[in-house]
Motif scaffolding. Structure first.
Motif, mmCIF file in Angstrom:
data_model
loop_
_atom_site.group_PDB
_atom_site.id
_atom_site.type_symbol
_atom_site.label_atom_id
_atom_site.label_comp_id
_atom_site.label_asym_id
_atom_site.label_seq_id
_atom_site.Cartn_x
_atom_site.Cartn_y
_atom_site.Cartn_z
ATOM 1 N N LEU A 30 53.425 1.585 -4.351
ATOM 2 C CA LEU A 30 53.531 3.039 -4.465
ATOM 3 C C LEU A 30 52.842 3.548 -5.724
ATOM 4 N N GLY A 31 51.961 4.546 -5.548
ATOM 5 C CA GLY A 31 51.308 5.186 -6.683
ATOM 6 C C GLY A 31 50.100 4.461 -7.232
ATOM 7 N N ALA A 32 49.839 3.254 -6.741
ATOM 8 C CA ALA A 32 48.651 2.509 -7.182
ATOM 9 C C ALA A 32 47.515 2.775 -6.195
ATOM 10 N N ASP A 33 46.479 1.943 -6.210
ATOM 11 C CA ASP A 33 45.426 2.039 -5.199
ATOM 12 C C ASP A 33 44.858 0.638 -4.979
ATOM 13 N N GLY A 34 43.817 0.556 -4.178
ATOM 14 C CA GLY A 34 43.273 -0.740 -3.815
ATOM 15 C C GLY A 34 42.760 -1.563 -4.971
ATOM 16 N N ASN A 35 42.443 -0.908 -6.093
ATOM 17 C CA ASN A 35 41.950 -1.649 -7.258
ATOM 18 C C ASN A 35 43.012 -2.536 -7.905
ATOM 19 N N ASP A 36 44.269 -2.260 -7.616
ATOM 20 C CA ASP A 36 45.376 -2.867 -8.343
ATOM 21 C C ASP A 36 45.368 -4.391 -8.304
ATOM 22 N N PHE A 37 45.032 -4.973 -7.149
ATOM 23 C CA PHE A 37 45.112 -6.422 -7.011
ATOM 24 C C PHE A 37 43.742 -7.100 -6.927
ATOM 25 N N VAL A 38 42.679 -6.347 -7.145
ATOM 26 C CA VAL A 38 41.335 -6.948 -7.149
ATOM 27 C C VAL A 38 41.222 -8.065 -8.186
ATOM 28 N N PRO A 39 41.767 -7.902 -9.420
ATOM 29 C CA PRO A 39 41.653 -8.976 -10.413
ATOM 30 C C PRO A 39 42.356 -10.269 -10.003
ATOM 31 N N LEU A 40 43.217 -10.206 -8.993
ATOM 32 C CA LEU A 40 43.944 -11.395 -8.562
ATOM 33 C C LEU A 40 43.045 -12.416 -7.876
ATOM 34 N N VAL A 41 41.957 -11.953 -7.265
ATOM 35 C CA VAL A 41 41.115 -12.834 -6.444
ATOM 36 C C VAL A 41 40.627 -14.062 -7.220
ATOM 37 N N PRO A 42 39.977 -13.893 -8.386
ATOM 38 C CA PRO A 42 39.547 -15.100 -9.117
ATOM 39 C C PRO A 42 40.718 -15.916 -9.644
ATOM 40 N N ILE A 116 43.600 -14.170 9.885
ATOM 41 C CA ILE A 116 43.777 -12.928 9.126
ATOM 42 C C ILE A 116 45.174 -12.915 8.496
ATOM 43 N N TYR A 117 45.211 -12.717 7.189
ATOM 44 C CA TYR A 117 46.470 -12.611 6.447
ATOM 45 C C TYR A 117 46.742 -11.146 6.102
ATOM 46 N N LEU A 118 48.021 -10.796 6.066
ATOM 47 C CA LEU A 118 48.441 -9.518 5.507
ATOM 48 C C LEU A 118 49.232 -9.807 4.243
ATOM 49 N N ALA A 119 48.915 -9.094 3.178
ATOM 50 C CA ALA A 119 49.631 -9.281 1.916
ATOM 51 C C ALA A 119 49.959 -7.917 1.342
ATOM 52 N N GLY A 120 50.995 -7.872 0.518
ATOM 53 C CA GLY A 120 51.335 -6.599 -0.091
ATOM 54 C C GLY A 120 52.344 -6.748 -1.201
ATOM 55 N N PHE A 121 52.359 -5.737 -2.073
ATOM 56 C CA PHE A 121 53.299 -5.679 -3.186
ATOM 57 C C PHE A 121 54.177 -4.449 -3.030
ATOM 58 N N SER A 122 55.493 -4.620 -3.175
ATOM 59 C CA SER A 122 56.441 -3.521 -3.148
ATOM 60 C C SER A 122 56.368 -2.756 -1.819
ATOM 61 N N GLN A 123 56.007 -1.487 -1.855
ATOM 62 C CA GLN A 123 55.893 -0.733 -0.609
ATOM 63 C C GLN A 123 54.814 -1.326 0.295
ATOM 64 N N GLY A 124 53.757 -1.856 -0.311
ATOM 65 C CA GLY A 124 52.721 -2.528 0.474
ATOM 66 C C GLY A 124 53.252 -3.774 1.156
ATOM 67 N N ALA A 125 54.200 -4.467 0.506
ATOM 68 C CA ALA A 125 54.829 -5.634 1.119
ATOM 69 C C ALA A 125 55.628 -5.221 2.345
ATOM 70 N N ALA A 126 56.290 -4.072 2.246
ATOM 71 C CA ALA A 126 57.069 -3.576 3.382
ATOM 72 C C ALA A 126 56.180 -3.333 4.598
ATOM 73 N N ILE A 127 55.016 -2.733 4.378
ATOM 74 C CA ILE A 127 54.099 -2.460 5.490
ATOM 75 C C ILE A 127 53.450 -3.748 5.988
ATOM 76 N N ALA A 128 53.160 -4.680 5.094
ATOM 77 C CA ALA A 128 52.621 -5.974 5.522
ATOM 78 C C ALA A 128 53.613 -6.665 6.454
ATOM 79 N N LEU A 129 54.893 -6.632 6.090
ATOM 80 C CA LEU A 129 55.925 -7.228 6.944
ATOM 81 C C LEU A 129 56.051 -6.498 8.270
ATOM 82 N N MET A 130 56.168 -5.183 8.221
ATOM 83 C CA MET A 130 56.375 -4.407 9.449
ATOM 84 C C MET A 130 55.196 -4.561 10.409
ATOM 85 N N THR A 131 53.985 -4.606 9.865
ATOM 86 C CA THR A 131 52.800 -4.757 10.715
ATOM 87 C C THR A 131 52.718 -6.172 11.274
ATOM 88 N N GLY A 132 52.883 -7.156 10.394
ATOM 89 C CA GLY A 132 52.762 -8.545 10.821
ATOM 90 C C GLY A 132 53.817 -8.956 11.831
#
Length: 227
Positions: A30-42, A116-132
Motif C-alpha cells: 500500500l502506498g508504494a509502487d513497482g519500484n519498491d522491490f526492483v533492488p531485490l532482484v540482484p 509463472i510466480y506471483l509474489a507480493g508484500f503486504s497488500q500486494g501479498a494479499a492479491i498474490a494469494l487471492m489471484t493464485g
C-alpha cells in the motif's frame, strides 16, 4: 524498462541476460509502487540458468479509507486491519482481473503458466494469494510476505482446486505493527487446513523485509524451479 499497453497495468520489467523461460509478477504494498522491490532482484542472487523475468506492476491510485480517504497506489480499499473489518470485495476482484491480464500476457509471450510466480508484500501479498488461489491452472508458486488472506470465502470448497498444486512461500515479521503477526499465522493455518503446500517462515522484524528472508526466498525459488 516501463511496460504498458491499454489492457494492462503499467509495469517495470527486468529481463534476464538470456531468453526468459519463467516470470515473477511482484506486487508492491500500500502506498508504494513497482519500484519498491526492483533492488531485490540482484539480492536474490539466482543462478543464470533460472532465466527469470521480473515484472513489477504499479497499482492504480485510489482513495484509501484507512488513511482518511487520501489517494495513493493501492490494490483495493482498506477499511481496517482486523478479522472483523469490512472487505473491499469489488476492489479485490478488479485487482485479480488486472493480475490475470499480466499472467495472460506472459503466456502470450511464451511463458508456461506453471513457470509463472506471483509474489507480493503486504497488500500486494494479499492479491498474490487471492489471484493464485483462484487461478484456473497451477502456477509455479506464490510468495506472500507480511500479508494476509483478506477473504477465506471458498477455501473450504477447494478440495479439487488446481491451485492446491501451487507451492506457497509465506513469511511474516513477529513484531509487525501494521499487519499483525496473528493474521499471518491465521492465513498459514487456513491454507494448511485447506490442503495447500505452505512453507512458513517468521522473522524478528517489523513490517519489512530482512536479509535472511531474501536468502530464504532465493532458496525456495531455486527449489521450486523445474529446470
Amino acid at each position: 524498462m516501463p511496460i504498458k499497453n491499454e489492457n494492462t497495468l503499467p509495469c517495470i520489467e527486468i529481463n534476464p541476460a538470456g531468453t526468459a523461460t519463467r516470470s515473477v509478477i511482484w506486487l508492491h504494498g500500500l502506498g508504494a509502487d513497482g519500484n519498491d522491490f526492483v533492488p531485490l532482484v540482484p539480492e536474490l542472487n539466482l543462478p543464470s540458468n533460472a532465466n527469470m523475468r521480473f515484472i513489477f506492476p504499479h497499482a492504480p491510485v485510489i482513495p484509501v479509507t484507512l488513511n482518511n480517504g487520501f489517494e495513493m497506489r493501492a490494490w483495493y480499499d482498506i477499511y481496517g486491519i482486523s478479522l472483523t473489518a469490512k472487505i473491499d470485495h469489488p476492489g479485490i476482484k478488479q485487482s485479480i482481473v488486472s493480475i490475470e491480464q499480466l499472467i495472460a500476457r506472459e503466456t502470450d509471450r511464451g511463458i508456461p503458466v506453471n513457470a509463472i510466480y506471483l509474489a507480493g508484500f503486504s497488500q500486494g501479498a494479499a492479491i498474490a494469494l487471492m489471484t493464485g488461489l483462484s487461478h484456473a491452472q497451477p502456477l509455479a508458486g506464490i510468495i506472500a510476505l507480511s500479508g494476509y488472506l483478506p477473504s477465506a470465502d471458498g477455501l473450504h470448497q477447494r478440495s479439487g482446486a488446481p491451485s492446491l498444486q501451487t507451492p506457497i512461500f509465506l513469511a511474516h515479521g513477529t513484531k509487525d505493527p501494521i499487519v499483525p503477526y496473528a493474521l499471518g499465522e491465521l492465513t498459514r493455518d487456513m491454507l494448511l487446513k485447506a490442503g495447500y503446500i505452505v512453507e512458513w517462515h517468521s522473522y524478528p522484524m517489523q513490517h519489512s523485509v530482512c536479509a535472511q528472508e531474501v536468502e530464504d526466498i532465493s532458496l525456495w525459488l531455486q527449489k521450486t524451479i523445474n529446470y
